[in-house]
Design a protein around this motif. Structure first.
Motif, PDB file in Angstrom:
ATOM      1  N   ASP A  66     -93.081  16.129 -71.410  1.00  0.00           N
ATOM      2  CA  ASP A  66     -92.696  16.395 -72.784  1.00  0.00           C
ATOM      3  C   ASP A  66     -91.531  17.374 -72.796  1.00  0.00           C
ATOM      4  O   ASP A  66     -91.568  18.399 -72.104  1.00  0.00           O
ATOM      5  N   VAL A  67     -90.511  17.059 -73.597  1.00  0.00           N
ATOM      6  CA  VAL A  67     -89.330  17.914 -73.718  1.00  0.00           C
ATOM      7  C   VAL A  67     -89.183  18.331 -75.169  1.00  0.00           C
ATOM      8  O   VAL A  67     -89.309  17.497 -76.083  1.00  0.00           O
ATOM      9  N   PHE A  68     -88.908  19.615 -75.397  1.00  0.00           N
ATOM     10  CA  PHE A  68     -88.734  20.148 -76.746  1.00  0.00           C
ATOM     11  C   PHE A  68     -87.274  20.561 -76.923  1.00  0.00           C
ATOM     12  O   PHE A  68     -86.723  21.297 -76.094  1.00  0.00           O
ATOM     13  N   LEU A  69     -86.664  20.068 -78.012  1.00  0.00           N
ATOM     14  CA  LEU A  69     -85.245  20.287 -78.259  1.00  0.00           C
ATOM     15  C   LEU A  69     -85.027  20.859 -79.648  1.00  0.00           C
ATOM     16  O   LEU A  69     -85.730  20.501 -80.604  1.00  0.00           O
ATOM     17  N   ALA A  70     -84.016  21.726 -79.775  1.00  0.00           N
ATOM     18  CA  ALA A  70     -83.657  22.301 -81.064  1.00  0.00           C
ATOM     19  C   ALA A  70     -82.208  22.754 -80.992  1.00  0.00           C
ATOM     20  O   ALA A  70     -81.625  22.877 -79.903  1.00  0.00           O
ATOM     21  N   ASN A  71     -81.611  23.004 -82.152  1.00  0.00           N
ATOM     22  CA  ASN A  71     -80.232  23.478 -82.204  1.00  0.00           C
ATOM     23  C   ASN A  71     -80.056  24.408 -83.403  1.00  0.00           C
ATOM     24  O   ASN A  71     -80.087  23.954 -84.548  1.00  0.00           O
ATOM     25  N   GLU A  72     -79.906  25.691 -83.138  1.00  0.00           N
ATOM     26  CA  GLU A  72     -79.593  26.695 -84.157  1.00  0.00           C
ATOM     27  C   GLU A  72     -80.612  26.766 -85.299  1.00  0.00           C
ATOM     28  O   GLU A  72     -80.292  27.216 -86.396  1.00  0.00           O
ATOM     29  N   GLY A  73     -81.824  26.295 -85.061  1.00  0.00           N
ATOM     30  CA  GLY A  73     -82.830  26.330 -86.117  1.00  0.00           C
ATOM     31  C   GLY A  73     -82.579  25.342 -87.237  1.00  0.00           C
ATOM     32  O   GLY A  73     -83.163  25.466 -88.324  1.00  0.00           O
ATOM     33  N   TYR A  74     -81.711  24.338 -87.003  1.00  0.00           N
ATOM     34  CA  TYR A  74     -81.437  23.335 -88.031  1.00  0.00           C
ATOM     35  C   TYR A  74     -82.606  22.357 -88.129  1.00  0.00           C
ATOM     36  O   TYR A  74     -83.379  22.188 -87.189  1.00  0.00           O
ATOM     37  N   LYS A  75     -82.703  21.675 -89.260  1.00  0.00           N
ATOM     38  CA  LYS A  75     -83.743  20.682 -89.449  1.00  0.00           C
ATOM     39  C   LYS A  75     -83.431  19.424 -88.631  1.00  0.00           C
ATOM     40  O   LYS A  75     -82.276  19.030 -88.493  1.00  0.00           O
ATOM     41  N   VAL A  76     -84.488  18.802 -88.124  1.00  0.00           N
ATOM     42  CA  VAL A  76     -84.342  17.632 -87.251  1.00  0.00           C
ATOM     43  C   VAL A  76     -84.822  16.384 -87.980  1.00  0.00           C
ATOM     44  O   VAL A  76     -85.844  16.411 -88.677  1.00  0.00           O
ATOM     45  N   HIS A  77     -84.078  15.291 -87.821  1.00  0.00           N
ATOM     46  CA  HIS A  77     -84.427  14.016 -88.434  1.00  0.00           C
ATOM     47  C   HIS A  77     -84.287  12.923 -87.363  1.00  0.00           C
ATOM     48  O   HIS A  77     -83.349  12.949 -86.567  1.00  0.00           O
ATOM     49  N   PHE A 120     -62.771  13.001 -86.266  1.00  0.00           N
ATOM     50  CA  PHE A 120     -63.261  12.140 -85.208  1.00  0.00           C
ATOM     51  C   PHE A 120     -64.770  12.303 -85.156  1.00  0.00           C
ATOM     52  O   PHE A 120     -65.277  13.428 -85.272  1.00  0.00           O
ATOM     53  N   ASN A 121     -65.482  11.205 -85.037  1.00  0.00           N
ATOM     54  CA  ASN A 121     -66.938  11.238 -85.041  1.00  0.00           C
ATOM     55  C   ASN A 121     -67.506  10.582 -83.801  1.00  0.00           C
ATOM     56  O   ASN A 121     -66.806   9.830 -83.102  1.00  0.00           O
ATOM     57  N   THR A 122     -68.769  10.838 -83.552  1.00  0.00           N
ATOM     58  CA  THR A 122     -69.495  10.172 -82.476  1.00  0.00           C
ATOM     59  C   THR A 122     -70.164   8.931 -83.046  1.00  0.00           C
ATOM     60  O   THR A 122     -70.883   9.014 -84.043  1.00  0.00           O
ATOM     61  N   THR A 123     -69.907   7.788 -82.445  1.00  0.00           N
ATOM     62  CA  THR A 123     -70.519   6.543 -82.901  1.00  0.00           C
ATOM     63  C   THR A 123     -71.587   6.103 -81.914  1.00  0.00           C
ATOM     64  O   THR A 123     -71.427   6.218 -80.704  1.00  0.00           O
ATOM     65  N   LEU A 124     -72.693   5.602 -82.448  1.00  0.00           N
ATOM     66  CA  LEU A 124     -73.791   5.069 -81.653  1.00  0.00           C
ATOM     67  C   LEU A 124     -74.063   3.653 -82.117  1.00  0.00           C
ATOM     68  O   LEU A 124     -74.161   3.397 -83.317  1.00  0.00           O
ATOM     69  N   ARG A 125     -74.196   2.742 -81.163  1.00  0.00           N
ATOM     70  CA  ARG A 125     -74.437   1.337 -81.482  1.00  0.00           C
ATOM     71  C   ARG A 125     -75.526   0.773 -80.583  1.00  0.00           C
ATOM     72  O   ARG A 125     -75.642   1.167 -79.420  1.00  0.00           O
ATOM     73  N   GLY A 126     -76.298  -0.173 -81.155  1.00  0.00           N
ATOM     74  CA  GLY A 126     -77.307  -0.857 -80.359  1.00  0.00           C
ATOM     75  C   GLY A 126     -78.689  -0.701 -80.958  1.00  0.00           C
ATOM     76  O   GLY A 126     -78.854  -0.595 -82.175  1.00  0.00           O
ATOM     77  N   THR A 127     -79.693  -0.686 -80.076  1.00  0.00           N
ATOM     78  CA  THR A 127     -81.085  -0.548 -80.489  1.00  0.00           C
ATOM     79  C   THR A 127     -81.691   0.644 -79.775  1.00  0.00           C
ATOM     80  O   THR A 127     -81.639   0.733 -78.543  1.00  0.00           O
ATOM     81  N   GLY A 128     -82.239   1.551 -80.544  1.00  0.00           N
ATOM     82  CA  GLY A 128     -82.829   2.758 -79.974  1.00  0.00           C
ATOM     83  C   GLY A 128     -82.991   3.814 -81.046  1.00  0.00           C
ATOM     84  O   GLY A 128     -82.896   3.533 -82.237  1.00  0.00           O
ATOM     85  N   TRP A 129     -83.217   5.040 -80.633  1.00  0.00           N
ATOM     86  CA  TRP A 129     -83.443   6.125 -81.580  1.00  0.00           C
ATOM     87  C   TRP A 129     -82.376   7.198 -81.419  1.00  0.00           C
ATOM     88  O   TRP A 129     -81.761   7.331 -80.362  1.00  0.00           O
ATOM     89  N   VAL A 130     -82.181   7.949 -82.487  1.00  0.00           N
ATOM     90  CA  VAL A 130     -81.267   9.082 -82.458  1.00  0.00           C
ATOM     91  C   VAL A 130     -81.872  10.200 -83.300  1.00  0.00           C
ATOM     92  O   VAL A 130     -82.445   9.951 -84.366  1.00  0.00           O
ATOM     93  N   ALA A 131     -81.791  11.414 -82.817  1.00  0.00           N
ATOM     94  CA  ALA A 131     -82.238  12.592 -83.560  1.00  0.00           C
ATOM     95  C   ALA A 131     -81.005  13.384 -83.976  1.00  0.00           C
ATOM     96  O   ALA A 131     -80.173  13.727 -83.138  1.00  0.00           O
ATOM     97  N   ILE A 132     -80.881  13.638 -85.270  1.00  0.00           N
ATOM     98  CA  ILE A 132     -79.758  14.405 -85.777  1.00  0.00           C
ATOM     99  C   ILE A 132     -80.280  15.666 -86.461  1.00  0.00           C
ATOM    100  O   ILE A 132     -81.455  15.742 -86.823  1.00  0.00           O
ATOM    101  N   THR A 133     -79.406  16.652 -86.614  1.00  0.00           N
ATOM    102  CA  THR A 133     -79.787  17.895 -87.269  1.00  0.00           C
ATOM    103  C   THR A 133     -78.972  18.081 -88.535  1.00  0.00           C
ATOM    104  O   THR A 133     -77.848  17.594 -88.652  1.00  0.00           O
ATOM    105  N   THR A 134     -79.562  18.781 -89.507  1.00  0.00           N
ATOM    106  CA  THR A 134     -78.846  19.134 -90.726  1.00  0.00           C
ATOM    107  C   THR A 134     -79.110  20.594 -91.042  1.00  0.00           C
ATOM    108  O   THR A 134     -80.198  21.108 -90.781  1.00  0.00           O
ATOM    109  N   ASP A 135     -78.115  21.257 -91.597  1.00  0.00           N
ATOM    110  CA  ASP A 135     -78.247  22.641 -92.006  1.00  0.00           C
ATOM    111  C   ASP A 135     -78.827  22.644 -93.419  1.00  0.00           C
ATOM    112  O   ASP A 135     -78.112  22.671 -94.407  1.00  0.00           O
TER     113      ASP A 135
END
Length: 293
Positions: free
Chosen positions: A150-161, A202-217
């Motif tokens: 199990d791996v736990f990830l976070a960034n600057e205390g932002y909310k994860v989606h 410039f943005n990061t693009t993701l394509r295909g089938t899978g999951w992505v976790a993003i953060t929001t302030d």
């Protein structure tokens, strides 16, 4: 008297609510994700009565001995999620838990803890991505995560989606990418209608089938670009459906009125059918220039 423990929520608004041993508390849990939900104002904690329910088998249980220590940090309410399915899940609103079953990519420095036999390796972006990062400041410093645990990830205390892509694509501000399936194809691409002169488009693009976790302030808003012409401040913009048409609008004269930044402001305009994710933050406020002698 019923001992302190997680029990079915008597308000029926959540799966579980924490009983302190004396009264119901605001701590709740749904599908292993813990949160806070105050009790109804018309029913105080004591008014709900002492629980008579047996302990639910899915109640989070603190792992390891507490060594005679008591308190909210060791009574179970902050214990690791009981979710057993492989892949990503929310430990809480600001912490991603990934049960590693196949390799995934994560933001370098985002790991806060892990359990098990997990390996981390630097993931280069390739010459093309490196050049774009050097020219634009946009890009991702990634690590490849694999193994068992199990791996736990976070960034600057932002909310994860967590989002799941099914033969689809999304464009994400690189600063908001936390982790994603290694099976997804990723790249750094210029926002259509933008230019290097516009800066940061410039943005990061993701394509295909899978999951992505993003953060929001903070809590974001998801706009339906198909309902009406949609515009977003480039600094508050988080992500959008990759099939949307984009263009850049410059509001040099109104920059100080409609955005938090000083000087020229840029908005990204969207057309077509799809969603746009905007966070309630445009980054640090630019301080006014000092005119002192």
């Amino acid at each position: 008297m019923t001992a302190a423990q997680w029990l079915p929520d008597p308000t029926r608004r959540h799966e579980l609510r924490y009983w302190s041993g004396d009264a119901w508390t605001e701590h709740v849990a749904d599908e292993g994700v813990q949160a806070v939900d105050p009790l109804p104002t018309h029913d105080d904690a004591a008014g709900l009565g002492e629980p008579a329910e047996p302990v639910d088998e899915h109640v989070p249980v603190a792992r390891g001995g507490s060594g005679g220590i008591t308190g909210d940090l060791v009574d179970g309410r902050y214990s690791e999620s009981t979710a057993t399915a492989p892949g990503p899940s929310l430990q809480n609103a600001k912490l991603l838990r990934v049960r590693v079953s196949e390799p995934f990519m994560a933001r370098q420095g985002a790991m806060v803890a892990y359990q098990g036999a997990v390996n981390f390796a630097y993931q280069g972006g390739g010459a093309a991505r490196f050049l774009k990062k050097a020219l634009t400041g946009e890009g991702l410093s990634l690590m490849r995560v694999e193994g068992q645990g199990d791996v736990f990830l976070a960034n600057e205390g932002y909310k994860v989606h967590i989002l799941h892509l099914d033969n689809s694509g999304i464009s994400i501000n690189g600063a908001n990418v936390l982790a994603f399936s290694a099976s997804l194809e990723w790249n750094v691409e210029r926002v259509r209608g933008g230019s290097i002169a516009a800066g940061g488009l410039f943005n990061t693009t993701l394509r295909g089938t899978g999951w992505v976790a993003i953060t929001t302030d903070g809590d974001p808003v998801v706009l339906d670009a198909g309902e009406a012409p949609t515009f977003a401040d480039s600094n508050a913009l988080v992500a959008w459906s990759i099939d949307l048409q984009t263009s850049i609008r410059s509001t040099a004269t109104a920059g100080a009125l409609i955005g938090r930044g000083s000087g020229e402001a840029f908005q990204v305009a969207f057309g077509g059918r799809g969603f746009v994710i905007v966070q309630p933050s445009e980054g640090p406020t630019v301080p006014p220039h000092s005119h002192g002698g």
